[in-house]
Design a protein around this motif. Structure first.
Motif, PDB file in Angstrom:
ATOM      1  N   UNK A   1      25.015  48.083  39.665  1.00 57.84           N
ATOM      2  CA  UNK A   1      24.523  47.722  38.341  1.00 57.84           C
ATOM      3  C   UNK A   1      23.239  48.461  37.984  1.00 57.84           C
ATOM      4  N   UNK A   2      22.471  48.870  38.988  1.00 55.89           N
ATOM      5  CA  UNK A   2      21.259  49.679  38.791  1.00 55.89           C
ATOM      6  C   UNK A   2      21.058  50.466  40.083  1.00 55.89           C
ATOM      7  N   UNK A   3      19.961  51.204  40.170  1.00 54.47           N
ATOM      8  CA  UNK A   3      19.732  51.992  41.386  1.00 54.47           C
ATOM      9  C   UNK A   3      19.682  51.124  42.642  1.00 54.47           C
ATOM     10  N   UNK A   4      19.233  49.872  42.506  1.00 58.14           N
ATOM     11  CA  UNK A   4      19.120  48.997  43.680  1.00 58.14           C
ATOM     12  C   UNK A   4      19.982  47.742  43.612  1.00 58.14           C
ATOM     13  N   UNK A   5      20.459  47.376  42.436  1.00 56.43           N
ATOM     14  CA  UNK A   5      21.165  46.103  42.271  1.00 56.43           C
ATOM     15  C   UNK A   5      22.678  46.285  42.240  1.00 56.43           C
ATOM     16  N   UNK A   6      23.350  45.391  42.949  1.00 58.12           N
ATOM     17  CA  UNK A   6      24.802  45.407  43.085  1.00 58.12           C
ATOM     18  C   UNK A   6      25.346  44.006  42.847  1.00 58.12           C
ATOM     19  N   UNK A   7      26.602  43.930  42.458  1.00 55.94           N
ATOM     20  CA  UNK A   7      27.333  42.671  42.412  1.00 55.94           C
ATOM     21  C   UNK A   7      28.536  42.828  43.327  1.00 55.94           C
ATOM     22  N   UNK A   8      28.735  41.848  44.207  1.00 54.27           N
ATOM     23  CA  UNK A   8      29.873  41.845  45.110  1.00 54.27           C
ATOM     24  C   UNK A   8      30.796  40.716  44.692  1.00 54.27           C
ATOM     25  N   UNK A   9      32.064  41.031  44.452  1.00 51.87           N
ATOM     26  CA  UNK A   9      33.069  40.030  44.086  1.00 51.87           C
ATOM     27  C   UNK A   9      34.176  40.075  45.137  1.00 51.87           C
ATOM     28  N   UNK A  10      34.448  38.920  45.745  1.00 49.63           N
ATOM     29  CA  UNK A  10      35.461  38.817  46.791  1.00 49.63           C
ATOM     30  C   UNK A  10      36.406  37.678  46.442  1.00 49.63           C
ATOM     31  N   UNK A  11      37.694  37.932  46.526  1.00 50.96           N
ATOM     32  CA  UNK A  11      38.705  36.935  46.189  1.00 50.96           C
ATOM     33  C   UNK A  11      39.758  36.903  47.284  1.00 50.96           C
ATOM     34  N   UNK A  12      40.188  35.697  47.649  1.00 52.41           N
ATOM     35  CA  UNK A  12      41.215  35.539  48.675  1.00 52.41           C
ATOM     36  C   UNK A  12      42.107  34.351  48.321  1.00 52.41           C
ATOM     37  N   UNK A  13      43.270  34.314  48.971  1.00 49.85           N
ATOM     38  CA  UNK A  13      44.238  33.241  48.734  1.00 49.85           C
ATOM     39  C   UNK A  13      43.809  31.969  49.448  1.00 49.85           C
ATOM     40  N   UNK A  14      43.746  30.878  48.717  1.00 46.76           N
ATOM     41  CA  UNK A  14      43.367  29.593  49.317  1.00 46.76           C
ATOM     42  C   UNK A  14      44.447  29.083  50.263  1.00 46.76           C
ATOM     43  N   UNK A  15      45.635  29.605  50.153  1.00 46.39           N
ATOM     44  CA  UNK A  15      46.703  29.248  51.093  1.00 46.39           C
ATOM     45  C   UNK A  15      46.350  29.699  52.516  1.00 46.39           C
ATOM     46  N   UNK A  16      45.562  30.753  52.625  1.00 44.56           N
ATOM     47  CA  UNK A  16      45.222  31.305  53.933  1.00 44.56           C
ATOM     48  C   UNK A  16      43.977  30.696  54.546  1.00 44.56           C
ATOM     49  N   UNK A  17      42.994  30.348  53.723  1.00 42.31           N
ATOM     50  CA  UNK A  17      41.778  29.750  54.269  1.00 42.31           C
ATOM     51  C   UNK A  17      41.079  28.921  53.200  1.00 42.31           C
TER      52      UNK A  17
END
Length: 160
Positions: A107-123
């Motif tokens: 998003x900028x030289x130092x700022x990031x956004x991390x988005x993680x998605x997984x199946x609730x069936x697995x965990x």
């Protein structure tokens, strides 16, 4: 999209990060998921109807990396909301591992956004939080030049 993915719910985590080295971050995640049976599990529809878990010997974790630095912050926020809604609507390809997806957005030289998605069936959410914590620990170890200690532990599925 798998027919199974239309029926299953997903869990999504979105975090702000600062000063990330993307390829080291991806390596940290791979090291954690290599030691986690969940990341190598695929779901297949059984003849009687319910999904059946099938572990794979090896699966490559793919971290999508995008750069939005040239875009104004308010446009980035709108794009992020649109992206997250689109991912949730699209489901996950559960018939092959890993049954998750991750994006690291600059998003900028130092700022990031991390988005993680997984199946609730697995965990469940607690297992997801544990994996997030282990990935952060592995990342710190890799930045110091060490080797993360995750391959020795193989955990089974944790369903809701």
């Amino acid at each position: 999209m798998s027919a199974i993915s239309e029926e299953l719910r997903t869990e999504q985590f979105v975090m702000s990060l600062r000063g990330v080295v993307p390829y080291v971050y991806e390596q940290a995640w791979q090291s954690v998921l290599d030691g986690t049976l969940l990341s190598r599990t695929a779901l297949h529809r059984g003849p009687d109807g319910p999904p059946r878990r099938t572990p794979r010997s090896e699966v490559r974790f793919r971290l999508q990396i995008v750069d939005w630095r040239a875009t104004r912050a308010e446009v980035q926020d709108a794009r992020l909301a649109e992206r997250l809604a689109g991912e949730s609507a699209a489901g996950l390809p559960l018939d092959r591992g890993p049954s998750m997806c991750a994006t690291l957005i600059r998003r900028s030289d130092r700022d990031w956004t991390f988005a993680w998605r997984y199946a609730r069936e697995l965990m469940d959410r607690q297992a997801g939080l544990r994996i997030l914590e282990e990935a952060a620990d592995a990342y710190a170890v890799l930045l110091r030049g060490g080797t993360p200690r995750t391959a020795a532990r193989t955990r089974g599925p944790v369903a809701r």
